[in-house]
Scaffold this motif. Sequence first.
Motif, PDB file in Angstrom:
ATOM      1  N   ARG A  95     -53.269  14.168 -30.831  1.00  0.00           N
ATOM      2  CA  ARG A  95     -53.214  14.404 -30.091  1.00  0.00           C
ATOM      3  C   ARG A  95     -51.995  12.758 -29.475  1.00  0.00           C
ATOM      4  O   ARG A  95     -52.641  12.417 -28.840  1.00  0.00           O
ATOM      5  N   PRO A  96     -50.530  13.407 -30.008  1.00  0.00           N
ATOM      6  CA  PRO A  96     -50.242  12.266 -29.833  1.00  0.00           C
ATOM      7  C   PRO A  96     -49.660  12.090 -28.200  1.00  0.00           C
ATOM      8  O   PRO A  96     -49.983  12.875 -27.542  1.00  0.00           O
ATOM      9  N   ASP A  97     -49.408  10.988 -27.873  1.00  0.00           N
ATOM     10  CA  ASP A  97     -49.577  10.428 -26.552  1.00  0.00           C
ATOM     11  C   ASP A  97     -47.395  10.457 -26.802  1.00  0.00           C
ATOM     12  O   ASP A  97     -47.297   9.383 -27.143  1.00  0.00           O
ATOM     13  N   PRO A  98     -46.811  11.477 -25.528  1.00  0.00           N
ATOM     14  CA  PRO A  98     -45.371  11.058 -25.862  1.00  0.00           C
ATOM     15  C   PRO A  98     -45.167   9.757 -25.009  1.00  0.00           C
ATOM     16  O   PRO A  98     -45.727   9.261 -24.271  1.00  0.00           O
ATOM     17  N   CYS A  99     -44.177   8.828 -25.128  1.00  0.00           N
ATOM     18  CA  CYS A  99     -44.223   7.402 -25.237  1.00  0.00           C
ATOM     19  C   CYS A  99     -42.933   8.203 -23.557  1.00  0.00           C
ATOM     20  O   CYS A  99     -41.752   7.126 -23.679  1.00  0.00           O
ATOM     21  N   VAL A 100     -42.846   8.662 -22.561  1.00  0.00           N
ATOM     22  CA  VAL A 100     -42.219   8.719 -21.983  1.00  0.00           C
ATOM     23  C   VAL A 100     -42.176   8.088 -20.700  1.00  0.00           C
ATOM     24  O   VAL A 100     -40.568   7.250 -20.580  1.00  0.00           O
ATOM     25  N   ILE A 101     -43.088   7.421 -19.849  1.00  0.00           N
ATOM     26  CA  ILE A 101     -42.935   6.368 -19.193  1.00  0.00           C
ATOM     27  C   ILE A 101     -42.177   5.445 -19.708  1.00  0.00           C
ATOM     28  O   ILE A 101     -40.853   4.028 -19.406  1.00  0.00           O
ATOM     29  N   GLN A 102     -42.342   4.903 -21.120  1.00  0.00           N
ATOM     30  CA  GLN A 102     -41.920   4.192 -22.126  1.00  0.00           C
ATOM     31  C   GLN A 102     -40.326   4.046 -22.571  1.00  0.00           C
ATOM     32  O   GLN A 102     -39.536   3.108 -22.065  1.00  0.00           O
ATOM     33  N   GLY A 103     -40.428   5.395 -22.301  1.00  0.00           N
ATOM     34  CA  GLY A 103     -38.717   5.897 -22.323  1.00  0.00           C
ATOM     35  C   GLY A 103     -37.431   5.804 -20.722  1.00  0.00           C
ATOM     36  O   GLY A 103     -36.971   5.146 -21.482  1.00  0.00           O
ATOM     37  N   GLN A 104     -38.330   6.207 -20.598  1.00  0.00           N
ATOM     38  CA  GLN A 104     -37.328   5.756 -19.035  1.00  0.00           C
ATOM     39  C   GLN A 104     -37.582   4.452 -18.649  1.00  0.00           C
ATOM     40  O   GLN A 104     -36.709   3.875 -18.054  1.00  0.00           O
ATOM     41  N   TRP A 105     -38.468   3.909 -19.046  1.00  0.00           N
ATOM     42  CA  TRP A 105     -38.253   1.995 -18.787  1.00  0.00           C
ATOM     43  C   TRP A 105     -37.001   1.547 -19.766  1.00  0.00           C
ATOM     44  O   TRP A 105     -36.310   0.825 -19.023  1.00  0.00           O
ATOM     45  N   LEU A 106     -36.850   2.225 -21.111  1.00  0.00           N
ATOM     46  CA  LEU A 106     -35.783   2.077 -22.024  1.00  0.00           C
ATOM     47  C   LEU A 106     -34.623   2.602 -20.864  1.00  0.00           C
ATOM     48  O   LEU A 106     -34.195   0.821 -21.682  1.00  0.00           O
ATOM     49  N   GLY A 107     -34.833   3.504 -20.755  1.00  0.00           N
ATOM     50  CA  GLY A 107     -33.505   3.777 -20.447  1.00  0.00           C
ATOM     51  C   GLY A 107     -32.714   3.162 -18.974  1.00  0.00           C
ATOM     52  O   GLY A 107     -31.389   3.053 -19.433  1.00  0.00           O
ATOM     53  N   GLY A 108     -33.223   2.294 -18.263  1.00  0.00           N
ATOM     54  CA  GLY A 108     -33.225   1.275 -17.142  1.00  0.00           C
ATOM     55  C   GLY A 108     -32.827   0.164 -17.974  1.00  0.00           C
ATOM     56  O   GLY A 108     -32.073  -1.151 -17.444  1.00  0.00           O
ATOM     57  N   GLN A 109     -32.246  -0.253 -18.716  1.00  0.00           N
ATOM     58  CA  GLN A 109     -32.921  -1.383 -19.972  1.00  0.00           C
ATOM     59  C   GLN A 109     -30.595  -1.722 -20.332  1.00  0.00           C
ATOM     60  O   GLN A 109     -30.755  -0.227 -21.419  1.00  0.00           O
ATOM     61  N   SER A 110     -29.721  -2.229 -20.049  1.00  0.00           N
ATOM     62  CA  SER A 110     -28.799  -2.296 -20.435  1.00  0.00           C
ATOM     63  C   SER A 110     -28.213  -1.960 -21.607  1.00  0.00           C
ATOM     64  O   SER A 110     -27.562  -2.028 -22.215  1.00  0.00           O
TER      65      SER A 110
END
Length: 358
Positions: free
Chosen positions: A207-222
């Motif tokens: 039951r792995p938890d995908p890092c969706v909100i973490q990925g969105q946050w990292l997407g916002g970091q140039s």
Amino acid sequence: MTTKTSKPEHPLKAVGEFGLISKIQTWFDEPTSDLLGIGDDCTVIPREDDRLDLITTDMLIEETHFLLDKIEPEDLGHKSLAVNLSDIAAMGGTPEYAWLSIGLTEKNDIGWLEQFFSGMKDLAKQHGVRLLGGDTTRSQKHMVINILVSGKTNSPGLKLRSSARVGDIVFVTGMLGDSGAGLQLLLNNQFPGESPAEQKLIKAHNRPDPCVIQGQWLGGQSAVHALIDVSDGIASDAGHIAARSGLGIDLELTKLPVSNELTEISGKYGWSAIDLACSAGEDYVLLGTCSPSEFDGICESYRKAFPDDGPSGGNHPEPDLFPIGYVRKHDEQRPPVRFLQDGSPAPYGSRGFDHFKV
Ligand SMILES: Nc1ncnc2c1ncn2[C@@H]1O[C@H](COP(=O)(O)OP(=O)(O)O)[C@@H](O)[C@H]1O
Ligand SMILES: Cc1ncc(C[n+]2csc(CCOP(=O)(O)OP(=O)(O)O)c2C)c(N)n1
Ligand SMILES: [Mg+2]
């Protein structure tokens, strides 16, 4: 490792999974550098107003990806969607829609399916994903699950495997190897696990938890340049960033984040926690590269953005970005991904998971 399943050698062993994908690319005459095409975690389709559509698909097959009698139906529904959401996360994107195709055997009765869909729906709801279609068939022997997920991002938020830069710090967003240890326990017929530590490792696998909100946050970091999700193990997945960026990566074995549970259970059964962390795969954390001068600041902001376990708890007990190595120039004399022990080349070779080489 104590448990090895002995399978007959696959005729595609020499070419391997990734060699075959390259061949498919040439058979279809598809270019290697086009954003639209094969080679990253998702296909990227530019739309109007800087919107980028993201599309990804992953398949799970009974006995190859899961053991039907060693996973709860809810967990299988959750995992089938999670591995796809993880690919959207790896682009810095937001998932939107899903399509599900299933091949069902006599083992998948209606009660089992209701629970399977309940697990999938809970994760879909958590991330605002709607199921828009699919296909349903009978399968003679093995259950087959194929999901396609679409999502979105924009040009500044898009994180490609090809964007790493020389000098970047390589980081991961969570523990490595728990899932691989969980699989070993299942293969040893330890389900649902004797101790809380064993149960936690099995949960990381089933039951792995995908890092969706973490990925969105990292997407916002140039300052974050490249991103991939860890499905085949860091040895392989760091190799994809190195290959697509035309660079090399050095990973420090002593820096790999390994959970207390993995240390405990590896000790109990005589497994190598380092091997599990490097090459077992299915961790579904994100592996990225970041400008070195901005890494500390990004870590501090990340810890503020994710002060606890994240939305569903799960397998990220200490939200953080763990630095595990550096991006360097490509050098013909060195392997694309090299492992170091305290800064010196380690006498350690590690390959990730390859469907045709296991
Ligand atoms: N059978 C196939 N036909 C076309 N493209 C494929 C096929 N299998 C994989 N790919 C593409 O190759 C790339 C690597 O695939 P894969 O290793 O499965 O990525 P991921 O780990 O992100 O799921 C992806 O861009 C994927 O879309
Ligand atoms: C019964 C069983 N045997 C072996 C594994 C290990 N395993 C299967 S697929 C895989 C890698 C990830 O799956 P893949 O289909 O390569 O996903 P992708 O990289 O395309 O996201 C691993 C480690 C497993 N999960 N279950
Ligand atoms: Mg895939």
